[in-house]
Design an enzyme around this catalytic site. Structure first.
Site, PDB file in Angstrom:
ATOM      1  N   SER A   1     -46.875  25.587  -6.455  1.00 28.75           N
ATOM      2  CA  SER A   1     -46.895  24.718  -5.286  1.00 28.75           C
ATOM      3  C   SER A   1     -47.914  23.590  -5.385  1.00 28.75           C
ATOM      4  O   SER A   1     -47.712  22.526  -4.806  1.00 28.75           O
ATOM      5  CB  SER A   1     -47.176  25.540  -4.019  1.00 28.75           C
ATOM      6  OG  SER A   1     -46.056  26.302  -3.685  1.00 28.75           O
TER       7      SER A   1
ATOM      8  N   HIS B   1     -52.734  23.194  -2.223  1.00 25.34           N
ATOM      9  CA  HIS B   1     -51.778  22.181  -1.790  1.00 25.34           C
ATOM     10  C   HIS B   1     -52.474  20.846  -1.543  1.00 25.34           C
ATOM     11  O   HIS B   1     -51.970  19.784  -1.940  1.00 25.34           O
ATOM     12  CB  HIS B   1     -51.073  22.642  -0.518  1.00 25.34           C
ATOM     13  CG  HIS B   1     -50.310  23.912  -0.684  1.00 25.34           C
ATOM     14  ND1 HIS B   1     -49.831  24.638   0.383  1.00 25.34           N
ATOM     15  CD2 HIS B   1     -49.949  24.603  -1.791  1.00 25.34           C
ATOM     16  CE1 HIS B   1     -49.199  25.709  -0.059  1.00 25.34           C
ATOM     17  NE2 HIS B   1     -49.262  25.710  -1.374  1.00 25.34           N
TER      18      HIS B   1
END
Length: 298
Positions: free
Chosen positions: A176, A230
């Site tokens: 991610s 992230h």
């Protein structure tokens, strides 16, 4: 269970495309010499790839993204097969999960990059890789193979580094951080070509905003999501995008300055995070050795 070993990476939702458009190349542009939409350099040999391209715009087996995805799938099955320890987290640790203490104390620097190849469950890897394939092929064809390679793995490492500063003692895995890096690069693309995209720009902007809002809601809602990875991936994806995205005719007046700023900020980010990791945070005293912990169950 991801919660038993730390924070796993978030799975991005699939990018939705309007029903009348299969790829970003089909979006309307202002004129013939306007911005090259993502994936404009795609190959004309589409017969064998057309079925997959319907679901994954720009799909081609001749891309680094395709083979990165193959390796990620292989590593997932390897992690399920070996299971040499009582806890699945130890299997992931052996294969290269993010562990700040091992990076700093034991100098296992490969752990900056290897977490993007590891996933905790079929759902985790499935949604991550579907999202990756949805947004990655056209971006690779716009950047070129090696620029995409640098973007993918450096944004993954940037997310790992920031995660080490926020979550000192948790191990982490997942692609991610690199996925957010791809989104950040798309943000840079919009900034570079905003005045040339015409009607396409608002649709692209709204798609990115929707994805970012949804993912950050999930990032700060669930305990097993590494929001720091992230943020690190998204930030460096944007700054690297400013430096890497090729520009067609009539570049913006601020392009050279923007490339310089993007490059300097990216380099500064890595220098700052690495200095904080190795010189400020005392992982040796704060964190139990994951290697010794897993060896206890061997």
């Amino acid at each position: 269970n991801a919660e038993s070993w730390g924070r796993s990476a978030l799975r991005l939702p699939l990018v939705s495309m309007p029903p009348n458009f299969r790829t970003l190349r089909d979006l309307p542009q202002t004129n013939e010499r306007s911005a090259p939409l993502l994936g404009a350099q795609r190959s004309s040999t589409r017969s064998t790839d057309s079925c997959f391209a319907f679901f994954f715009p720009g799909f081609s087996i001749k891309t680094l993204l395709f083979w990165i995805t193959i390796v990620q799938v292989i590593m997932f099955f390897v992690s399920l097969y070996i299971k040499p320890y009582a806890y699945f987290s130890c299997s992931l640790y052996v294969l290269g999960a993010k562990d700040a203490r091992s990076i700093v104390v034991d100098h296992q620097l490969w752990r900056f990059f290897t977490p993007v190849f590891l996933h905790s469950s079929p759902t985790h890897i499935g949604l991550n890789l579907l999202s990756q394939l949805q947004i990655g092929f056209m971006l690779e064809q716009t950047l070129g193979h090696w620029r995409f390679f640098v973007l993918y793995f450096l944004t993954g490492a940037a997310g790992t580094a920031f995660s080490c500063l926020v979550f000192h003692c948790n191990i982490g895995i997942g692609a991610s951080s690199s996925l957010f890096g791809l989104l950040g690069c798309q943000m840079a693309y919009l900034r570079l070509y905003w005045n040339k995209l015409g009607p396409a720009r608002m649709m692209l902007l709204m798609t990115l905003i929707m994805l970012l809002i949804m993912n950050f809601i999930f990032s700060f809602t669930f305990d097993n999501v590494d929001y720091a990875a992230h943020i690190g991936g998204l930030f460096t994806g944007f700054t690297m995008g400013l430096a890497l995205i090729p520009v067609a005719d009539s570049p913006p007046a601020w392009l050279e300055k923007g490339r310089l700023i993007g490059s300097l900020v990216t380099v500064g980010y890595f220098i700052l995070t690495i200095c904080l990791m190795f010189l400020v945070v005392d992982y040796k005293s704060e964190c139990v050795s994951t290697s010794a912990y897993c060896a206890y169950f061997d």
